[in-house]
Design a protein around this motif. Structure first.
Motif, PDB file in Angstrom:
ATOM      1  N   PRO A  54       0.818  -1.221   0.000  1.00 51.76           N
ATOM      2  CA  PRO A  54       0.000   0.000   0.000  1.00 51.76           C
ATOM      3  C   PRO A  54       0.852   1.272   0.000  1.00 51.76           C
ATOM      4  CG  PRO A  54      -0.703  -1.478   1.759  1.00 51.76           C
ATOM      5  CD  PRO A  54       0.491  -2.080   1.132  1.00 51.76           C
ATOM      6  N   ALA A  57       1.918   2.007  -3.460  1.00 52.94           N
ATOM      7  CA  ALA A  57       0.820   2.623  -4.223  1.00 52.94           C
ATOM      8  C   ALA A  57       0.814   4.135  -4.014  1.00 52.94           C
ATOM      9  CB  ALA A  57      -0.520   2.015  -3.811  1.00 52.94           C
ATOM     10  N   TYR A  58       1.249   4.567  -2.858  1.00 49.85           N
ATOM     11  CA  TYR A  58       1.350   6.002  -2.571  1.00 49.85           C
ATOM     12  C   TYR A  58       2.311   6.678  -3.552  1.00 49.85           C
ATOM     13  CZ  TYR A  58       2.854  10.195  -0.013  1.00 49.85           C
ATOM     14  OH  TYR A  58       3.178  11.474   0.340  1.00 49.85           O
ATOM     15  N   SER A 107       0.417   4.598   3.648  1.00 43.86           N
ATOM     16  CA  SER A 107      -0.733   3.723   3.404  1.00 43.86           C
ATOM     17  C   SER A 107      -2.044   4.431   3.712  1.00 43.86           C
ATOM     18  CB  SER A 107      -0.611   2.448   4.252  1.00 43.86           C
ATOM     19  OG  SER A 107       0.521   1.706   3.844  1.00 43.86           O
ATOM     20  N   THR A 110      -3.134   6.201   0.706  1.00 46.12           N
ATOM     21  CA  THR A 110      -3.668   5.232  -0.253  1.00 46.12           C
ATOM     22  C   THR A 110      -5.112   4.870   0.112  1.00 46.12           C
ATOM     23  OG1 THR A 110      -1.445   4.348  -0.619  1.00 46.12           O
ATOM     24  CG2 THR A 110      -3.282   2.967  -1.298  1.00 46.12           C
ATOM     25  N   ARG A 113      -7.502   7.747  -0.711  1.00 40.95           N
ATOM     26  CA  ARG A 113      -7.754   7.789  -2.158  1.00 40.95           C
ATOM     27  C   ARG A 113      -8.748   6.714  -2.575  1.00 40.95           C
ATOM     28  NH1 ARG A 113      -5.074  11.048  -6.086  1.00 40.95           N
ATOM     29  NH2 ARG A 113      -4.409  12.798  -4.799  1.00 40.95           N
TER      30      ARG A 113
END
Length: 120
Positions: A54, A57-58, A107, A110, A113
């Motif tokens: 995660p 993903a940031y 995270s 993430t 979002r």
């Protein structure tokens, strides 16, 4: 991510932050080589391993700037802390705590979002 995934991740983030605080107290109290510290260290390792994706993903949300450079360095350090031999238990515990908190912070973004996307 499903709502259940987001809930599990949120719970993991909370626990990572609690364990990071416990680790800090143990390290500062000179108790980094105790059984309790070993238990916290194991949990922090799990948190770091589970929060790496995660947190990665940031990175996708960031441009090519200083924020991204810092986040990349934090992720790299977190991965290194997982594989580095423990020479100084207190320092290692503090590094794991710091890594867990950094990954938790990334995270959280993430998650926000994903939640915003789900509301659309």
């Amino acid at each position: 991510m499903t709502a259940a995934d987001l809930d599990r991740l949120t719970s993991r983030i909370r626990q990572a932050c609690v364990d990071a605080e416990i680790a800090r107290h143990l390290a500062r109290a000179g108790a980094a080589a105790t059984e309790a510290a070993g238990d916290v260290q194991s949990r922090l390792r799990e948190h770091v391993e589970l929060l790496l994706d995660p947190a990665r993903a940031y990175l996708d949300l960031l441009g090519d700037d200083r924020h991204r450079d810092v986040a990349v360095a934090d992720l790299r350090r977190a991965g290194h802390v997982l594989t580095a031999p423990v020479r100084n238990p207190a320092a290692h515990l503090l590094l794991l705590a710091s890594s867990a908190e950094s990954l938790a912070r990334y995270s959280r973004v993430t998650i926000r979002r994903a939640e915003a996307a789900a509301r659309r």
